[in-house]
Write a protein that holds these residues in place. Structure first.
Motif, PDB file in Angstrom:
ATOM      1  N   LEU A 171     -14.962  59.474  41.373  1.00 55.19           N
ATOM      2  CA  LEU A 171     -15.441  60.510  42.285  1.00 55.19           C
ATOM      3  C   LEU A 171     -16.704  61.183  41.780  1.00 55.19           C
ATOM      4  O   LEU A 171     -16.888  61.359  40.567  1.00 55.19           O
ATOM      5  CB  LEU A 171     -14.360  61.581  42.470  1.00 55.19           C
ATOM      6  CG  LEU A 171     -13.092  61.152  43.197  1.00 55.19           C
ATOM      7  CD1 LEU A 171     -12.123  62.321  43.256  1.00 55.19           C
ATOM      8  CD2 LEU A 171     -13.406  60.644  44.588  1.00 55.19           C
ATOM      9  N   PRO A 172     -17.583  61.589  42.698  1.00 60.33           N
ATOM     10  CA  PRO A 172     -18.738  62.410  42.309  1.00 60.33           C
ATOM     11  C   PRO A 172     -18.251  63.652  41.584  1.00 60.33           C
ATOM     12  O   PRO A 172     -17.245  64.253  41.967  1.00 60.33           O
ATOM     13  CB  PRO A 172     -19.392  62.760  43.651  1.00 60.33           C
ATOM     14  CG  PRO A 172     -18.922  61.708  44.597  1.00 60.33           C
ATOM     15  CD  PRO A 172     -17.547  61.346  44.147  1.00 60.33           C
ATOM     16  N   TRP A 179     -22.228  65.824  47.754  1.00 58.09           N
ATOM     17  CA  TRP A 179     -21.059  66.212  48.529  1.00 58.09           C
ATOM     18  C   TRP A 179     -20.928  67.724  48.616  1.00 58.09           C
ATOM     19  O   TRP A 179     -20.427  68.257  49.591  1.00 58.09           O
ATOM     20  CB  TRP A 179     -19.790  65.619  47.911  1.00 58.09           C
ATOM     21  CG  TRP A 179     -19.815  64.150  47.983  1.00 58.09           C
ATOM     22  CD1 TRP A 179     -20.198  63.284  46.994  1.00 58.09           C
ATOM     23  CD2 TRP A 179     -19.508  63.338  49.115  1.00 58.09           C
ATOM     24  NE1 TRP A 179     -20.133  61.993  47.454  1.00 58.09           N
ATOM     25  CE2 TRP A 179     -19.715  61.999  48.731  1.00 58.09           C
ATOM     26  CE3 TRP A 179     -19.077  63.631  50.394  1.00 58.09           C
ATOM     27  CZ2 TRP A 179     -19.491  60.946  49.622  1.00 58.09           C
ATOM     28  CZ3 TRP A 179     -18.849  62.584  51.269  1.00 58.09           C
ATOM     29  CH2 TRP A 179     -19.065  61.259  50.880  1.00 58.09           C
ATOM     30  N   ALA A 180     -21.366  68.417  47.571  1.00 58.43           N
ATOM     31  CA  ALA A 180     -21.198  69.870  47.553  1.00 58.43           C
ATOM     32  C   ALA A 180     -21.966  70.541  48.680  1.00 58.43           C
ATOM     33  O   ALA A 180     -21.554  71.569  49.207  1.00 58.43           O
ATOM     34  CB  ALA A 180     -21.649  70.427  46.206  1.00 58.43           C
ATOM     35  N   PRO A 189     -15.526  69.161  46.501  1.00 59.91           N
ATOM     36  CA  PRO A 189     -16.328  68.069  47.069  1.00 59.91           C
ATOM     37  C   PRO A 189     -15.598  66.733  47.047  1.00 59.91           C
ATOM     38  O   PRO A 189     -15.789  65.907  47.947  1.00 59.91           O
ATOM     39  CB  PRO A 189     -17.566  68.039  46.167  1.00 59.91           C
ATOM     40  CG  PRO A 189     -17.666  69.409  45.605  1.00 59.91           C
ATOM     41  CD  PRO A 189     -16.264  69.896  45.445  1.00 59.91           C
ATOM     42  N   GLY A 190     -14.764  66.515  46.025  1.00 64.02           N
ATOM     43  CA  GLY A 190     -14.018  65.264  45.970  1.00 64.02           C
ATOM     44  C   GLY A 190     -13.040  65.115  47.111  1.00 64.02           C
ATOM     45  O   GLY A 190     -12.781  64.003  47.591  1.00 64.02           O
ATOM     46  N   VAL A 191     -12.466  66.228  47.588  1.00 61.28           N
ATOM     47  CA  VAL A 191     -11.546  66.174  48.722  1.00 61.28           C
ATOM     48  C   VAL A 191     -12.293  65.736  49.972  1.00 61.28           C
ATOM     49  O   VAL A 191     -11.822  64.898  50.745  1.00 61.28           O
ATOM     50  CB  VAL A 191     -10.861  67.542  48.933  1.00 61.28           C
ATOM     51  CG1 VAL A 191     -10.085  67.559  50.245  1.00 61.28           C
ATOM     52  CG2 VAL A 191      -9.942  67.864  47.763  1.00 61.28           C
ATOM     53  N   GLY A 211     -11.236  61.124  38.585  1.00 56.78           N
ATOM     54  CA  GLY A 211     -12.058  62.319  38.417  1.00 56.78           C
ATOM     55  C   GLY A 211     -11.961  62.851  37.003  1.00 56.78           C
ATOM     56  O   GLY A 211     -11.201  62.345  36.167  1.00 56.78           O
ATOM     57  N   ARG A 212     -12.752  63.864  36.732  1.00 59.55           N
ATOM     58  CA  ARG A 212     -12.722  64.544  35.441  1.00 59.55           C
ATOM     59  C   ARG A 212     -11.753  65.722  35.516  1.00 59.55           C
ATOM     60  O   ARG A 212     -11.651  66.373  36.545  1.00 59.55           O
ATOM     61  CB  ARG A 212     -14.116  65.052  35.090  1.00 59.55           C
ATOM     62  CG  ARG A 212     -15.201  63.979  35.102  1.00 59.55           C
ATOM     63  CD  ARG A 212     -15.210  63.185  33.836  1.00 59.55           C
ATOM     64  NE  ARG A 212     -16.185  62.109  33.879  1.00 59.55           N
ATOM     65  CZ  ARG A 212     -16.844  61.685  32.813  1.00 59.55           C
ATOM     66  NH1 ARG A 212     -16.660  62.251  31.650  1.00 59.55           N
ATOM     67  NH2 ARG A 212     -17.688  60.670  32.930  1.00 59.55           N
TER      68      ARG A 212
END
Length: 246
Positions: A171-172, A179-180, A189-191, A211-212
């Protein structure tokens, strides 16, 4: 996390052959194979798979899958940033007939030209690789929020043209991603990324998002198939249908 599908192995040959895009992190090889194996448990047994990476960057994840995971029919890479996609095509070309041989020859030519043993060692490592799959592949610039562009990139993908079976995406990260800018201030943003990806999938497809941090957020109400953590990364496996409903 206990590895169930990816035994420990020396992947130095892959390090020698795969091109990477500066500033673009890549998933570890063993984690990539493990996540693909876990996803396959939730898909029809022994069916040839189509895999889509919607933020493929230099295509390392897809290429690793093609080299190490059997039973892949097609690999599709898209990315909103066209910058690294030439590297993605270069990496995925390793899966074509003669692709690894050609890369080894290039490295041997570099070794002779520059008198660098490291190139010769890399060429030797490359010649030990045998792709586990021989998938068709494609790479296209497309933002996952652009439904028309994504559908064009995925045209004919999957069994009977019904779309990819599996999505595997790193994911970004963070609020600085593109995305933000489009996401609601209260939504990760990942959602939003996952919601957009799910619109291009059939409900039974499996999405693996990495993701992180401690966890990968999902839309409200979406129930995961599985969650795992390894090091500073977290991953979630979820049906596309759950993302469409969440």
């Amino acid at each position: 996390m206990q590895y169930r599908h990816a035994p420990a192995a020396n992947h130095a040959a892959l390090d020698a052959v795969l091109a990477s895009a500066p500033g673009r992190p890549t998933l570890p090889v063993r984690l990539t194979v493990e996540l693909a194996g876990r996803a396959r448990v939730h898909l029809p047994a022994d069916a040839p798979l189509t895999v889509w990476d919607p933020c493929c960057g230099a295509g390392a994840t897809l290429t690793v899958l093609g080299l190490l995971v059997p039973g892949l029919a097609r690999l599709v890479g898209t990315d909103a940033d066209p910058g690294p996609l030439d590297l993605a095509r270069r990496n995925l070309a390793l899966l074509d007939p003669g692709g690894l041989t050609a890369r080894a020859a290039d490295l041997e030519a570099l070794a002779a030209r520059h008198d660098k043993p490291s190139y010769a060692e890399a060429a030797t490592a490359v010649r030990t690789l045998v792709p586990a799959s021989a998938p068709a592949w494609s790479v296209t610039p497309a933002d996952a929020r652009d439904t028309a562009a994504v559908r064009s990139a995925l045209a004919g993908a999957g069994p009977y043209g019904t779309g990819p079976d599996l999505v595997l995406a790193d994911l970004p990260h963070g609020r600085r991603t593109t995305w933000a800018a489009a996401a609601d201030d209260d939504e990760d943003p990942g959602v939003e990324f996952l919601r957009a990806v799910a619109t291009a999938l059939r409900p039974d497809a499996v999405v693996v998002a990495v993701g992180r941090g401690r966890t990968v957020p999902l839309p409200g109400g979406a129930r995961p198939l599985e969650r795992v953590r390894v090091g500073h990364r977290a991953a979630v496996l979820v049906r596309a249908g759950a993302l469409q409903e969440g």
